[in-house]
Structure formats: C-alpha cells, structure tokens
Design an enzyme around this catalytic site. Structure first.
Site, PDB file in Angstrom:
ATOM      1  N   THR A 173      10.254  -6.554 -12.177  1.00  0.00           N
ATOM      2  CA  THR A 173       9.566  -7.844 -12.330  1.00  0.00           C
ATOM      3  C   THR A 173       8.557  -8.049 -11.203  1.00  0.00           C
ATOM      4  O   THR A 173       8.867  -7.811 -10.034  1.00  0.00           O
ATOM      5  CB  THR A 173      10.603  -8.991 -12.320  1.00  0.00           C
ATOM      6  OG1 THR A 173      11.550  -8.714 -13.353  1.00  0.00           O
ATOM      7  CG2 THR A 173       9.950 -10.346 -12.554  1.00  0.00           C
ATOM      8  N   ALA A 229       0.809  -1.217   0.000  1.00  0.00           N
ATOM      9  CA  ALA A 229       0.000   0.000   0.000  1.00  0.00           C
ATOM     10  C   ALA A 229       0.844   1.269   0.000  1.00  0.00           C
ATOM     11  O   ALA A 229       0.457   2.280  -0.581  1.00  0.00           O
ATOM     12  CB  ALA A 229      -0.912  -0.009   1.216  1.00  0.00           C
ATOM     13  N   THR A 230       2.004   1.231   0.639  1.00  0.00           N
ATOM     14  CA  THR A 230       2.846   2.427   0.678  1.00  0.00           C
ATOM     15  C   THR A 230       3.195   2.852  -0.748  1.00  0.00           C
ATOM     16  O   THR A 230       3.064   4.024  -1.122  1.00  0.00           O
ATOM     17  CB  THR A 230       4.118   2.151   1.510  1.00  0.00           C
ATOM     18  OG1 THR A 230       3.709   1.841   2.843  1.00  0.00           O
ATOM     19  CG2 THR A 230       5.067   3.331   1.521  1.00  0.00           C
ATOM     20  N   GLN A 247      -7.694  -0.956   5.037  1.00  0.00           N
ATOM     21  CA  GLN A 247      -8.372  -1.606   6.170  1.00  0.00           C
ATOM     22  C   GLN A 247      -9.799  -2.029   5.816  1.00  0.00           C
ATOM     23  O   GLN A 247     -10.518  -2.546   6.669  1.00  0.00           O
ATOM     24  CB  GLN A 247      -8.384  -0.666   7.394  1.00  0.00           C
ATOM     25  CG  GLN A 247      -7.012  -0.288   7.925  1.00  0.00           C
ATOM     26  CD  GLN A 247      -6.274  -1.475   8.563  1.00  0.00           C
ATOM     27  OE1 GLN A 247      -6.862  -2.505   8.896  1.00  0.00           O
ATOM     28  NE2 GLN A 247      -4.959  -1.335   8.738  1.00  0.00           N
ATOM     29  N   SER A 265      -3.575  -3.730   0.127  1.00  0.00           N
ATOM     30  CA  SER A 265      -2.347  -4.378   0.578  1.00  0.00           C
ATOM     31  C   SER A 265      -2.677  -5.800   1.025  1.00  0.00           C
ATOM     32  O   SER A 265      -3.523  -6.002   1.899  1.00  0.00           O
ATOM     33  CB  SER A 265      -1.760  -3.586   1.759  1.00  0.00           C
ATOM     34  OG  SER A 265      -0.566  -4.171   2.176  1.00  0.00           O
ATOM     35  N   ALA A 266      -2.009  -6.797   0.408  1.00  0.00           N
ATOM     36  CA  ALA A 266      -2.389  -8.204   0.611  1.00  0.00           C
ATOM     37  C   ALA A 266      -2.260  -8.682   2.056  1.00  0.00           C
ATOM     38  O   ALA A 266      -3.068  -9.482   2.517  1.00  0.00           O
ATOM     39  CB  ALA A 266      -1.524  -9.085  -0.293  1.00  0.00           C
ATOM     40  N   HIS A 267      -1.252  -8.170   2.794  1.00  0.00           N
ATOM     41  CA  HIS A 267      -1.018  -8.759   4.124  1.00  0.00           C
ATOM     42  C   HIS A 267      -2.072  -8.361   5.146  1.00  0.00           C
ATOM     43  O   HIS A 267      -2.071  -8.865   6.275  1.00  0.00           O
ATOM     44  CB  HIS A 267       0.400  -8.468   4.624  1.00  0.00           C
ATOM     45  CG  HIS A 267       0.675  -7.064   5.045  1.00  0.00           C
ATOM     46  ND1 HIS A 267       0.846  -6.706   6.356  1.00  0.00           N
ATOM     47  CD2 HIS A 267       0.843  -5.935   4.323  1.00  0.00           C
ATOM     48  CE1 HIS A 267       1.114  -5.407   6.417  1.00  0.00           C
ATOM     49  NE2 HIS A 267       1.102  -4.913   5.196  1.00  0.00           N
ATOM     50  N   ASN A 295      -7.000   3.394  10.178  1.00  0.00           N
ATOM     51  CA  ASN A 295      -6.292   2.229  10.725  1.00  0.00           C
ATOM     52  C   ASN A 295      -6.094   2.304  12.237  1.00  0.00           C
ATOM     53  O   ASN A 295      -5.794   1.306  12.876  1.00  0.00           O
ATOM     54  CB  ASN A 295      -4.937   2.033  10.026  1.00  0.00           C
ATOM     55  CG  ASN A 295      -4.060   3.249  10.095  1.00  0.00           C
ATOM     56  OD1 ASN A 295      -4.425   4.320   9.635  1.00  0.00           O
ATOM     57  ND2 ASN A 295      -2.886   3.102  10.676  1.00  0.00           N
ATOM     58  N   CYS A 323       3.067   1.475  12.075  1.00  0.00           N
ATOM     59  CA  CYS A 323       3.910   2.405  11.319  1.00  0.00           C
ATOM     60  C   CYS A 323       4.148   3.696  12.074  1.00  0.00           C
ATOM     61  O   CYS A 323       5.074   4.426  11.786  1.00  0.00           O
ATOM     62  CB  CYS A 323       3.273   2.733   9.994  1.00  0.00           C
ATOM     63  SG  CYS A 323       2.591   1.304   9.215  1.00  0.00           S
TER      64      CYS A 323
HETATM   65  N1  PMP Z   1      -2.614   2.474   4.568  1.00  0.00           N
HETATM   66  C1  PMP Z   1      -3.233   2.004   5.668  1.00  0.00           C
HETATM   67  C2  PMP Z   1      -4.597   2.533   6.021  1.00  0.00           C
HETATM   68  C3  PMP Z   1      -2.608   1.042   6.474  1.00  0.00           C
HETATM   69  O1  PMP Z   1      -3.224   0.580   7.565  1.00  0.00           O
HETATM   70  C4  PMP Z   1      -1.314   0.579   6.101  1.00  0.00           C
HETATM   71  C5  PMP Z   1      -0.588  -0.457   6.949  1.00  0.00           C
HETATM   72  N2  PMP Z   1      -0.583  -0.177   8.325  1.00  0.00           N
HETATM   73  C6  PMP Z   1      -0.713   1.089   4.944  1.00  0.00           C
HETATM   74  C7  PMP Z   1      -1.402   2.035   4.201  1.00  0.00           C
HETATM   75  C8  PMP Z   1       0.666   0.647   4.491  1.00  0.00           C
HETATM   76  O2  PMP Z   1       0.598  -0.659   4.022  1.00  0.00           O
HETATM   77  P1  PMP Z   1       1.887  -1.484   3.546  1.00  0.00           P
HETATM   78  O3  PMP Z   1       2.455  -2.082   4.770  1.00  0.00           O
HETATM   79  O4  PMP Z   1       1.344  -2.524   2.625  1.00  0.00           O
HETATM   80  O5  PMP Z   1       2.792  -0.552   2.841  1.00  0.00           O
END
Ligand code: PMP
Length: 373
Positions: free
Chosen positions: A234, A69-70, A176, A196-198, A146, A317
């Site tokens: 890639t 997502a970042t 989220q 974001s997959a995780h 989040n 984060c």
């Molecule tokens: N946006 C939101 C709302 C999140 O909660 C997070 C992860 N805490 C991110 C972005 C960043 O995700 P990633 O770890 O995949 O870069």
C-alpha cells in the site's frame, strides 16, 4: 542551530506535515479500494506522478512510488536485469544504494565495469566510452555527486550511450538534483530517474522512480500488485501527497541563484584562513567540500555540533565506513580525506546564518588545530 547538512536531509515543509496528517487521519482511504473516497485518493496520487513527469520534461513515461531513493535505485538496476549474465557500467561515484547493488551483480557473476572520476569529480566520459559496448544492459550515473557536488552532464552521457550502446538503458540517480536544479531538459534522455522526497523538503521514507518504458523492468517486490505490479504494498499516501506539495513549491531559478550566493559567501569567509582548502569545482550550489589541514574532520564535526553548527564528514550513509571510495578515486590523499567536511545548503538559510556559522567554523577549527599541533 545552523543546519548545514541539507544533502543528508532537509527540514520538511510545515504545510507538508499538515497535509500528511490530513491523509493519515481524515482522508485515510486505501487508494486500491473501489469506493469513491479511495478512487479520489488514487487520482491525487496520479497528479503527483504527472508533476514528476513534468518536472523531468519527459514526453512519455510512468512513475512508481517507492520508500525512497534506495528502493528506486534497486528497482531500476535489479528490475531491468535480464536472464543470464548481463553487462553493466556504473559510476564509481555512485551512492551506496547503487554501488552495493553493482557489487551484488558482480557477485552473481555479471560483468560490471566501474567508471572512474576526473579530478573535478565528474564521471570520466572517455573511460565511459571505452567500457560500453553492444552487450551493455544498463549504465548508471549520479546526476550530482552527494559528497562533492560534482555535476555530471546527463545530455552528454546520453549522447555517448546513443552513439556507442543505443540498446543500453540509462539510469540516473537524481537525488541531489531533482527540485534543486532545472531537470526539465533531461526527461527524454533517460530510461530511469530516481528521486527522494526528504532531500527537497518532503517527508522521509518516500521517493519515486521515473520509468520511460515499463516493459524494460520486472518487479522485484511481489505482493498485491500496487504501482502497476512494479512495487507491491500500500502506497504511503500522506507521504506522496506531501512530496507532491514539495515538488509544487520547489526551488525556483531565483532560489538556485540565492543558494549559489550563500555558497560563495561561505567560500569567501573560509578562504581567509590559509589552512582551509576549498574545493572550487563548479559543482552544485547546494554542496561544498572543504579540507581543514591538520585536523580530523570527525573531531571538527563534533566540536561544531556542540557550538550549534551542523555539518557532515561526507554522506551520512557512508559516514561509518573507513576510507572514502569517492574521494580516493578523485585522487585525494588519506590525510585530505581525514580532514574533509561537507557543508550543504538550502534556500531557507540567511546570509546572517552563513556569516555566523562561517566564523564559528574558523574559530572552532583554529581552536582544535592549536591543541593538536
Ligand atoms: N542517492 C543519493 C545520491 C543520495 O544522496 C541518497 C541519500 N543520501 C540516496 C541515494 C538514498 O536516499 P534514501 O535515503 O531516500 O534512500
């Protein structure tokens, strides 16, 4: 261990890990190559793209695979920038991967407005109306916050955009929300949507950006031209395929309700202690904010981890930061912010887990409280 930090990351599906291995060790071909095996991989990646577009209910659009997502947020915001100074509107509740991009745009001389949050943690739509105009290039809002779980009404935000700044692009950070709540009703309202997959049982380091119209962005990563030239490098094939599996097996309406019941149960247990304050906003079933009077959240989090209950003091984060931009903006006092804990759920938890961890939280809290009083 009872893991209650699912907003930070989730446990990957075992089948996803098996698939990852298959694509790392057997079907390990580069999707940009020209032979049959590689072309087959490319098709499989395209199927994952389709599943994201479907999940968003978007009539048209493309998907760019990213490292998470970042990167998706950076591509949407920086990639849609046009020459010269531009005007932007950001939610003050944005994740650092949005907020810090906004600060960089400000540093570069662009006009950046931050819209504050209401008492229930949502973007203040009146304030939003008053800072968008004919010059706004992009509006960026998180679908679910989040830290607090507050849910923003994307349909309403899109209507505001259409009325006051139809030329503005709308970027939604859906991290989220995607695969946790129904998102099939918003695809036609947004220009960019980050996932974001995780966060939904997929692997770490994989994500995607939905883009309604590729002409609205330019590449910010230059190289071999993968992902239609919008994100060279890639692709993480195994990760993307495992993300595709997680999307297919994702939460159903039943799971949302189940998780909402888990959260209700936790609220019921914690409410029995009059020194525990619970944020009762009608937010995401997956996130609960709690304040433990008189005890430092950091101390409580560590003590709970020793007893096998994993919670967090907010976004992983921003955990190292002093203060809390989001909670401060909502109006919480310094003491409240210090005593804040985020509990975040997933459908793999049982009611027994909630009973057990709820009681441990109360016991550990009272133990520390007695010592500090
Ligand atoms: N946006 C939101 C709302 C999140 O909660 C997070 C992860 N805490 C991110 C972005 C960043 O995700 P990633 O770890 O995949 O870069």
């Amino acid at each position: 261990m009872i893991y209650l930090d699912n907003a930070a990351t989730t446990k990957m599906l075992e089948e996803g890990a098996d698939l990852y291995k298959k694509y790392a060790c057997n079907s390990f071909f580069n999707p940009s190559a020209g032979y049959g095996e590689a072309i087959q991989i490319k098709k499989e990646l395209d199927n994952v793209r389709k599943s994201i577009i479907e999940k968003l209910g978007a009539g048209k659009g493309d998907v760019i695979f990213t490292s998470g997502a970042t990167e998706s947020n950076n591509i949407a915001i920086m990639g849609s920038k046009r020459n010269g100074k531009c005007e932007y509107v950001f939610s003050i509740g944005g994740h650092p991967s949005v907020y810090n991009v906004a600060k960089e745009l400000e540093r570069l001389g662009n006009i950046v407005h931050f819209v504050g949050l209401t008492k229930d943690g949502k973007v203040d739509c009146d304030a939003l109306c008053s800072c968008i105009n004919d010059h706004t290039r992009l509006i960026s809002i998180e679908q679910i916050n989040n830290e607090t779980g507050a849910i923003n009404d994307i349909k309403q935000i899109s209507r505001i955009r259409n009325k006051y700044a139809p030329q503005a692009l709308l970027h939604i950070d859906g991290v989220q929300a995607f695969c946790k709540l129904d998102t099939t009703f918003i695809g036609n309202d947004v220009d960019f949507y980050t996932i974001s997959a995780h966060k939904f049982y997929g692997p770490k380091g994989v994500g995607a950006l939905f883009v309604r119209n590729l002409n609205t962005i330019k590449s910010i990563v230059f190289g071999g031209g993968q992902e239609n030239g919008y994100r060279s490098g890639t692709e993480n094939v195994g990760g993307i395929i495992a993300m595709g599996l997680a999307i297919k097996q994702n939460e159903t309406e039943y799971d949302y309700k189940y998780v909402a019941n888990l959260k209700e149960k936790m609220i019921e247990i914690l409410s029995k202690d009059e020194n525990v304050n619970i944020d009762k906003i009608n937010g995401s079933p997956y996130i609960l904010s709690v304040w433990f009077n008189g005890v430092n959240g950091e101390t409580l989090m560590r003590a709970l981890a020793e007893k096998g209950v994993i919670v967090s003091t907010g976004s992983a984060c921003s955990a190292k930061k002093v203060g809390n931009r989001v909670l401060e903006n909502i109006g919480f006092t310094k003491d409240q912010i210090k005593s804040h804990i985020r509990i975040s759920f997933c459908s793999q938890l049982s009611f027994e887990d909630i009973d057990k961890s709820g009681q441990i939280i109360i016991d550990v809290y009272n133990d520390i409280r007695k010592r500090v009083l």
